[in-house]
Design an enzyme around this catalytic site. Structure first.
Site, PDB file in Angstrom:
ATOM      1  N   PRO A  35       0.762  -1.379   0.076  1.00 14.00           N
ATOM      2  CG  PRO A  35      -0.649  -1.344   1.976  1.00 14.00           C
ATOM      3  CD  PRO A  35       0.663  -1.951   1.185  1.00 14.00           C
ATOM      4  CG  ASP A  36      -0.594   4.792  -2.050  1.00 11.25           C
ATOM      5  OD1 ASP A  36      -1.493   4.570  -1.249  1.00 11.25           O
ATOM      6  OD2 ASP A  36      -0.763   5.332  -3.157  1.00 11.25           O
ATOM      7  CG  PHE A  37       2.655   6.850   3.319  1.00  7.81           C
ATOM      8  CD1 PHE A  37       2.853   5.282   3.516  1.00  7.81           C
ATOM      9  CD2 PHE A  37       3.807   7.298   3.660  1.00  7.81           C
ATOM     10  CE1 PHE A  37       3.827   4.665   4.374  1.00  7.81           C
ATOM     11  CE2 PHE A  37       4.790   6.917   4.356  1.00  7.81           C
ATOM     12  CZ  PHE A  37       4.918   5.619   4.555  1.00  7.81           C
ATOM     13  NE  ARG A  38       0.945  12.499   1.545  1.00  2.70           N
ATOM     14  CZ  ARG A  38       2.162  12.168   1.954  1.00  2.70           C
ATOM     15  NH1 ARG A  38       2.835  10.996   1.320  1.00  2.70           N
ATOM     16  NH2 ARG A  38       2.755  12.570   2.840  1.00  2.70           N
ATOM     17  CG  ASN A 109       8.706   3.235  -3.795  1.00  8.46           C
ATOM     18  OD1 ASN A 109       8.118   4.340  -3.180  1.00  8.46           O
ATOM     19  ND2 ASN A 109       8.311   2.654  -4.697  1.00  8.46           N
ATOM     20  CG  ASP A 111       9.567  -1.290  -2.374  1.00  4.22           C
ATOM     21  OD1 ASP A 111      10.382  -1.089  -3.242  1.00  4.22           O
ATOM     22  OD2 ASP A 111       8.290  -0.949  -2.804  1.00  4.22           O
ATOM     23  CG  HIS A 126      12.511   8.938   1.094  1.00  2.00           C
ATOM     24  ND1 HIS A 126      11.010   9.015   0.993  1.00  2.00           N
ATOM     25  CD2 HIS A 126      13.084  10.198   1.163  1.00  2.00           C
ATOM     26  CE1 HIS A 126      10.995  10.502   0.870  1.00  2.00           C
ATOM     27  NE2 HIS A 126      12.027  11.283   0.916  1.00  2.00           N
TER      28      HIS A 126
HETATM   29  P1  NAD Z   1       2.205   8.650  -1.477  1.00  2.00           P
HETATM   30  O1  NAD Z   1       1.485   7.606  -0.983  1.00  2.00           O
HETATM   31  O2  NAD Z   1       2.142  10.016  -1.107  1.00  2.00           O
HETATM   32  O3  NAD Z   1       1.722   8.905  -3.031  1.00  2.00           O
HETATM   33  C1  NAD Z   1       1.548   7.814  -3.903  1.00  2.00           C
HETATM   34  C2  NAD Z   1       0.810   8.175  -5.357  1.00  2.00           C
HETATM   35  O4  NAD Z   1       0.972   7.149  -6.290  1.00  2.00           O
HETATM   36  C3  NAD Z   1      -0.548   8.840  -5.406  1.00  2.00           C
HETATM   37  O5  NAD Z   1      -0.607  10.209  -5.914  1.00  2.00           O
HETATM   38  C4  NAD Z   1      -1.213   7.823  -5.766  1.00  2.00           C
HETATM   39  O6  NAD Z   1      -2.517   8.284  -6.344  1.00  2.00           O
HETATM   40  C5  NAD Z   1      -0.251   7.037  -6.824  1.00  2.00           C
HETATM   41  N1  NAD Z   1      -0.514   5.672  -7.267  1.00  2.00           N
HETATM   42  C6  NAD Z   1      -0.789   4.655  -6.284  1.00  2.00           C
HETATM   43  N2  NAD Z   1      -0.860   3.497  -7.054  1.00  2.00           N
HETATM   44  C7  NAD Z   1      -0.734   3.963  -8.084  1.00  2.00           C
HETATM   45  C8  NAD Z   1      -0.558   3.059  -9.375  1.00  2.00           C
HETATM   46  N3  NAD Z   1      -0.575   1.825  -9.627  1.00  2.00           N
HETATM   47  N4  NAD Z   1      -0.184   3.754 -10.724  1.00  2.00           N
HETATM   48  C9  NAD Z   1      -0.108   5.138 -10.749  1.00  2.00           C
HETATM   49  N5  NAD Z   1      -0.213   5.895  -9.418  1.00  2.00           N
HETATM   50  C10 NAD Z   1      -0.382   5.261  -8.550  1.00  2.00           C
HETATM   51  O7  NAD Z   1       3.512   8.154  -1.752  1.00  2.00           O
HETATM   52  P2  NAD Z   1       5.025   8.830  -2.012  1.00  2.00           P
HETATM   53  O8  NAD Z   1       4.534  10.137  -3.075  1.00  2.00           O
HETATM   54  O9  NAD Z   1       5.913   7.975  -2.573  1.00  2.00           O
HETATM   55  O10 NAD Z   1       5.378   9.594  -0.787  1.00  2.00           O
HETATM   56  C11 NAD Z   1       5.371   8.952   0.620  1.00  2.00           C
HETATM   57  C12 NAD Z   1       6.225   8.298   1.210  1.00  2.00           C
HETATM   58  O11 NAD Z   1       5.951   6.979   1.485  1.00  2.00           O
HETATM   59  C13 NAD Z   1       7.819   8.282   0.574  1.00  2.00           C
HETATM   60  O12 NAD Z   1       8.558   8.973   1.608  1.00  2.00           O
HETATM   61  C14 NAD Z   1       7.797   6.683   0.665  1.00  2.00           C
HETATM   62  O13 NAD Z   1       9.318   6.436   1.226  1.00  2.00           O
HETATM   63  C15 NAD Z   1       6.989   6.288   1.605  1.00  2.00           C
HETATM   64  N6  NAD Z   1       6.347   4.787   1.334  1.00  2.00           N
HETATM   65  C16 NAD Z   1       7.079   3.911   0.457  1.00  2.00           C
HETATM   66  C17 NAD Z   1       6.643   2.619   0.201  1.00  2.00           C
HETATM   67  C18 NAD Z   1       7.392   1.648  -0.521  1.00  2.00           C
HETATM   68  O14 NAD Z   1       8.495   1.599  -0.453  1.00  2.00           O
HETATM   69  N7  NAD Z   1       6.603   0.908  -1.332  1.00  2.00           N
HETATM   70  C19 NAD Z   1       5.208   2.510   0.548  1.00  2.00           C
HETATM   71  C20 NAD Z   1       4.608   3.437   1.256  1.00  2.00           C
HETATM   72  C21 NAD Z   1       5.156   4.534   1.588  1.00  2.00           C
END
Ligand code: NAD
Length: 246
Positions: A35-38, A109, A111, A126
């Site tokens: 999962p992402d954050f936002r 990311n 991961d 990060h």
């Molecule tokens: P964010 O959650 O703020 O934004 C993610 C963005 O990606 C959103 O705008 C969303 O609409 C878009 N999105 C989600 N799934 C998508 C897809 N399949 N295709 C296209 N767009 C998609 O994340 P961010 O901007 O990376 O910043 C948040 C912080 O979260 C970062 O500092 C990061 O280190 C950390 N984070 C990392 C992971 C990971 O390593 N996988 C996971 C969660 C959070």
């Protein structure tokens, strides 16, 4: 992605004169099951049982003051699920690098999925869940030191806490990695920004200052859309799998 965008993107990615840099975030890995954050089902929109924000729980203050709770939260929400695999976006970027057209992947990311897909020039601004360090002697530990322990993981040399090698809120980005990432950006004439809300600073500023061809591949609007040459909506993995990179 419509047909016109697909055609244009194929032309840009297959032009041997282009030097491309990718700047990405959590959205690159959602199709791999992280999962992402936002987004709606991201960490920031999940119920908190103690009223504390995820930003606070991922801050240096929380790490210092509530160490055991920090690790409980970290293990539950930041360690990627077991068996997680790269998706088409990660593999397409690795292929672009093999073809000599990518100056690097700059990622927020943590991961490690770009490296799992075969990318070598990855700048993790990060940090990474795969590198963890003793807070006293600096000995490095793999992710298993965190996942295979409970409570506070401790160093086998000096008994101090092992800290994940990720950048917590209140901490600086690693200067050497930022420098390398900036060189990859400076070398490029095309930047693809993908899967990031561009809301986390100072990382977002690195993309915001780019003055070449800017392509944004994100399924929701970002503050930089109006500066982009092309904005591609939809899932980034699905979109990359529709391209013919050769
Ligand atoms: P964010 O959650 O703020 O934004 C993610 C963005 O990606 C959103 O705008 C969303 O609409 C878009 N999105 C989600 N799934 C998508 C897809 N399949 N295709 C296209 N767009 C998609 O994340 P961010 O901007 O990376 O910043 C948040 C912080 O979260 C970062 O500092 C990061 O280190 C950390 N984070 C990392 C992971 C990971 O390593 N996988 C996971 C969660 C959070």
């Amino acid at each position: 992605m419509d047909n016109e965008q697909r055609k244009q993107l194929n032309e840009i990615l297959n032009n041997p004169n282009n030097k491309i840099v990718f700047f990405g975030g959590a959205g690159v890995s959602t199709e791999s099951g992280i999962p992402d954050f936002r987004s709606a089902d991201g960490l920031y929109n999940q119920e908190s049982d103690d009223g504390l924000s995820p930003e606070f729980k991922l801050s240096n203050t929380y790490f210092r003051m509530h160490r055991k709770d920090f690790y409980d939260f970290y293990r539950k929400h930041l360690i990627p699920p077991a068996g997680v695999k790269p998706n088409a976006a990660h593999y397409a970027l690795a292929k672009l690098e093999q073809l000599g057209r990518l100056t690097g992947v700059v990622t927020q990311n943590i991961d490690g999925l770009h490296q799992a897909a075969g990318s070598k020039k990855v700048f993790e601004i990060h940090g990474s869940v795969h590198r963890n360090f003793c807070t006293r002697c600096g000995k490095e530990y793999p992710m298993s030191a965190i996942t295979e322990s409970t409570g506070i993981p401790v160093c086998d040399v000096c008994g101090e806490a092992i800290k994940p090698g990720i950048v917590l809120y209140e901490e600086q980005l690693p200067a050497d990695v930022v420098r390398q990432a900036q060189s990859a950006i400076d070398e490029a004439n095309v930047m693809i920004v993908g899967g990031t809300s561009l809301n986390v600073y100072p990382a977002a500023a690195m993309a915001g200052k780019f003055d070449g061809t800017l392509i944004i591949m994100n399924n929701s609007p970002t503050p930089f859309d109006s500066y982009a040459t092309m904005v591609v909506r939809g899932k980034i993995g699905e979109n990359f799998s529709m391209l013919n990179i050769k």
